[in-house]
Write an enzyme that holds these catalytic residues in place. Structure first.
Site, mmCIF file in Angstrom:
data_model
loop_
_atom_site.group_PDB
_atom_site.id
_atom_site.type_symbol
_atom_site.label_atom_id
_atom_site.label_comp_id
_atom_site.label_asym_id
_atom_site.label_seq_id
_atom_site.Cartn_x
_atom_site.Cartn_y
_atom_site.Cartn_z
ATOM 1 N N SER A 197 0.834 -1.200 0.000
ATOM 2 C CA SER A 197 0.000 0.000 0.000
ATOM 3 C C SER A 197 0.870 1.253 0.000
ATOM 4 C CB SER A 197 -0.871 -0.029 1.270
ATOM 5 O OG SER A 197 -1.606 1.153 1.423
ATOM 6 N N ILE A 208 3.119 4.321 0.281
ATOM 7 C CA ILE A 208 4.526 4.638 0.046
ATOM 8 C C ILE A 208 5.353 3.371 -0.171
ATOM 9 C CG2 ILE A 208 6.574 5.560 1.243
ATOM 10 C CD1 ILE A 208 4.594 7.687 2.454
ATOM 11 N N SER A 230 8.602 9.936 10.374
ATOM 12 C CA SER A 230 7.591 10.935 10.012
ATOM 13 C C SER A 230 8.011 12.294 10.553
ATOM 14 C CB SER A 230 6.253 10.538 10.643
ATOM 15 O OG SER A 230 5.357 11.631 10.616
ATOM 16 N N TYR A 240 1.930 7.909 18.059
ATOM 17 C CA TYR A 240 2.580 7.708 16.751
ATOM 18 C C TYR A 240 3.870 8.523 16.674
ATOM 19 C CZ TYR A 240 3.056 8.400 11.631
ATOM 20 O OH TYR A 240 3.527 8.491 10.348
ATOM 21 N N LYS A 257 7.773 7.343 16.079
ATOM 22 C CA LYS A 257 8.535 7.800 14.911
ATOM 23 C C LYS A 257 9.867 8.420 15.360
ATOM 24 C CE LYS A 257 6.046 6.147 11.892
ATOM 25 N NZ LYS A 257 6.537 5.323 10.792
ATOM 26 N N THR A 275 -2.003 8.751 0.829
ATOM 27 C CA THR A 275 -1.995 7.285 0.842
ATOM 28 C C THR A 275 -3.268 6.787 1.532
ATOM 29 O OG1 THR A 275 -0.909 7.200 2.994
ATOM 30 C CG2 THR A 275 0.536 7.256 1.052
HETATM 31 N N1 LIG Z 1 1.700 9.179 3.918
HETATM 32 C C1 LIG Z 1 2.317 10.119 4.624
HETATM 33 O O1 LIG Z 1 2.099 11.309 4.444
HETATM 34 C C2 LIG Z 1 3.313 9.731 5.672
HETATM 35 C C3 LIG Z 1 3.920 10.764 6.387
HETATM 36 C C4 LIG Z 1 4.874 10.437 7.340
HETATM 37 C C5 LIG Z 1 5.232 9.119 7.526
HETATM 38 N N2 LIG Z 1 4.607 8.129 6.817
HETATM 39 C C6 LIG Z 1 5.026 6.751 7.076
HETATM 40 O O2 LIG Z 1 5.122 6.058 5.865
HETATM 41 C C7 LIG Z 1 4.907 4.674 6.097
HETATM 42 C C8 LIG Z 1 3.900 4.158 5.076
HETATM 43 O O3 LIG Z 1 2.671 4.801 5.329
HETATM 44 P P1 LIG Z 1 1.568 5.063 4.200
HETATM 45 O O4 LIG Z 1 1.183 6.483 4.306
HETATM 46 O O5 LIG Z 1 2.007 4.505 2.904
HETATM 47 O O6 LIG Z 1 0.338 4.226 4.816
HETATM 48 P P2 LIG Z 1 -0.457 2.948 4.300
HETATM 49 O O7 LIG Z 1 -0.982 3.174 2.941
HETATM 50 O O8 LIG Z 1 -1.445 2.655 5.389
HETATM 51 O O9 LIG Z 1 0.644 1.825 4.295
HETATM 52 C C9 LIG Z 1 1.070 1.225 5.485
HETATM 53 C C10 LIG Z 1 1.542 -0.160 5.183
HETATM 54 O O10 LIG Z 1 1.974 -0.772 6.419
HETATM 55 C C11 LIG Z 1 1.370 -2.051 6.499
HETATM 56 N N3 LIG Z 1 1.232 -2.520 7.869
HETATM 57 C C12 LIG Z 1 0.558 -1.952 8.890
HETATM 58 N N4 LIG Z 1 0.610 -2.728 9.974
HETATM 59 C C13 LIG Z 1 1.354 -3.818 9.630
HETATM 60 C C14 LIG Z 1 1.748 -4.971 10.315
HETATM 61 N N5 LIG Z 1 1.413 -5.192 11.588
HETATM 62 N N6 LIG Z 1 2.504 -5.889 9.660
HETATM 63 C C15 LIG Z 1 2.865 -5.686 8.372
HETATM 64 N N7 LIG Z 1 2.495 -4.620 7.663
HETATM 65 C C16 LIG Z 1 1.744 -3.700 8.287
HETATM 66 C C17 LIG Z 1 0.011 -1.862 5.845
HETATM 67 O O11 LIG Z 1 -0.552 -3.116 5.541
HETATM 68 P P3 LIG Z 1 -2.154 -3.327 5.434
HETATM 69 O O12 LIG Z 1 -2.527 -2.888 4.057
HETATM 70 O O13 LIG Z 1 -2.303 -4.784 5.665
HETATM 71 O O14 LIG Z 1 -2.785 -2.487 6.493
HETATM 72 C C18 LIG Z 1 0.425 -1.054 4.635
HETATM 73 O O15 LIG Z 1 0.964 -1.890 3.647
HETATM 74 C C19 LIG Z 1 4.447 4.550 7.548
HETATM 75 O O16 LIG Z 1 5.513 4.139 8.359
HETATM 76 C C20 LIG Z 1 4.028 5.961 7.902
HETATM 77 O O17 LIG Z 1 4.178 6.225 9.286
HETATM 78 C C21 LIG Z 1 3.661 8.416 5.903
#
Ligand SMILES: NC(=O)c1ccc[n+]([C@@H]2O[C@H](COP(=O)([O-])OP(=O)(O)OC[C@H]3O[C@@H](n4cnc5c(N)ncnc54)[C@H](OP(=O)(O)O)[C@@H]3O)[C@@H](O)[C@H]2O)c1
Length: 323
Positions: free
Chosen positions: A53, A55, A184, A210, A214, A245
């Protein structure tokens, strides 16, 4: 021009919202700071968690486009397979994209998955700890650990420790191996409470819990940078800015609605992961915190910085929780 673009880049970082949003991405690209990455990663193996999913999915695509073999790690077999299948015929070159089911919040699942990975991939060039959650209520993992800590820190800590022999094996042939922790910008708002890692004495706040986890990722980055230097493994943390996302939409719906079109694409959010995995510059240092391919300050707010030795204390506390 280089001096001018450096100053403009720092100004964007300082002003937070423009720098974190797509405005920052667009401005830095216009300044020539985000040119296409051209490194050939064929023959390298990258493991990406949270790969089905947002990023993580885009990081897989970008690494595979550069020729790397990529292992997609996710907790749900169906979602993971669907994501892997979406790459069939869609990625240039001969990259091999495979999957490994690991729930990173479960110590038992991490141990079993790491053992399978060590068997199937005795050499791992890049580990991307990307899986993460921001929860809307206090929950615990199957091990009884607060779930934000279990997912964002404890499981990745154990996974990294268990996969270190494979990273060291890759580093002995193609130095350096690289660990990339996806943190983050939210971490700027909180200090880590080392005597209350599970925030048990705090009133529930999904975003504060959270943010603390981080910041812990950044502390572990500094810890591993020192621990793993003699094995030719470099370790970096990064933050993706604000990217649109599924995770942001579901866990921060109001933020998602307000910032809306100013959010970056997931691919823009993933860019610095790919750069840290592929470029020469981050191979020459370790322990940094990056956004948009430049090192950023770790502390911005008074009272949030860690003290010397806190990274080692955090690692010891995590070891104790693992048991
Ligand atoms: N998007 C932003 O603006 C942003 C900003 C700062 C930091 N981040 C960081 O970027 C990273 C990716 O986030 P995203 O925004 O791409 O969110 P996302 O679309 O929710 O992706 C998160 C991914 O982590 C997986 N995950 C969650 N819990 C898990 C577990 N227990 N075991 C294995 N996989 C697990 C999810 O799997 P499922 O599909 O099964 O839930 C999903 O594939 C995160 O660490 C987030 O903190 C994102």
């Amino acid at each position: 021009m280089a001096m001018l673009s450096g100053a403009a880049d720092k100004l964007l970082d300082f002003t937070i919202a423009p720098g974190f949003s797509r405005i920052g991405w667009g401005a830095r690209r216009a300044l020539g700071l985000l040119d296409p990455i051209k490194t050939d990663l064929s023959g390298r193996t990258c493991v990406v968690t949270g790969a089905n999913s947002g990023i993580g999915l885009e990081a897989v695509r970008q690494l595979a486009e550069l020729g790397a073999d990529v292992v997609m790690v996710g907790r749900n077999p169906e979602r993971l397979e669907q994501a892997r299948a979406s790459f069939e015929g869609a990625v240039r070159g001969r990259a091999l994209i495979t999957t490994e089911v690991i729930d990173v919040s479960s110590l038992q699942s991490v141990r079993a998955g790491a053992a399978r990975l060590l068997e199937s991939h005795p050499q791992i060039d890049v580990l991307v700890n990307n899986a993460g959650v921001l929860l809307d209520s206090r929950q615990v993992s199957t091990d009884g650990i607060e779930l934000t800590l279990a997912t964002n820190v404890l499981g990745p800590f154990l996974l990294t420790e268990l996969l270190t022999p494979a990273l060291a094996a890759a580093a002995s042939e193609r130095p350096p191996a690289r660990i990339i922790n996806v943190s983050s910008g939210g971490m700027y708002s909180e200090a880590v409470q080392l005597d209350d890692l599970q925030s048990a004495r705090q009133q529930w706040s999904g975003s504060a819990f959270y943010a603390r986890t981080k910041r812990m990722q950044v502390m572990l980055t500094e810890y591993w940078a020192a621990q793993l230097a003699d094995q030719n493994i470099v370790v970096h943390a990064m933050h993706p800015g604000w990217a649109d996302t599924p995770g942001v939409e579901s866990s921060l719906p109001t933020f998602h609605r307000i910032v809306g079109k100013a959010l970056r694409t997931p691919a823009e959010g993933a860019d610095t992961i790919t750069w840290l995995a592929a470029a020469q510059e981050p191979a020459r240092s370790s322990g940094g915190f990056w956004q948009d391919r430049a090192e950023r300050p770790v502390n911005r707010r008074p009272g949030t910085a860690s003290a010397a030795g806190d990274d080692q204390r955090l690692a010891a506390e995590l070891e104790a929780l693992i048991g």
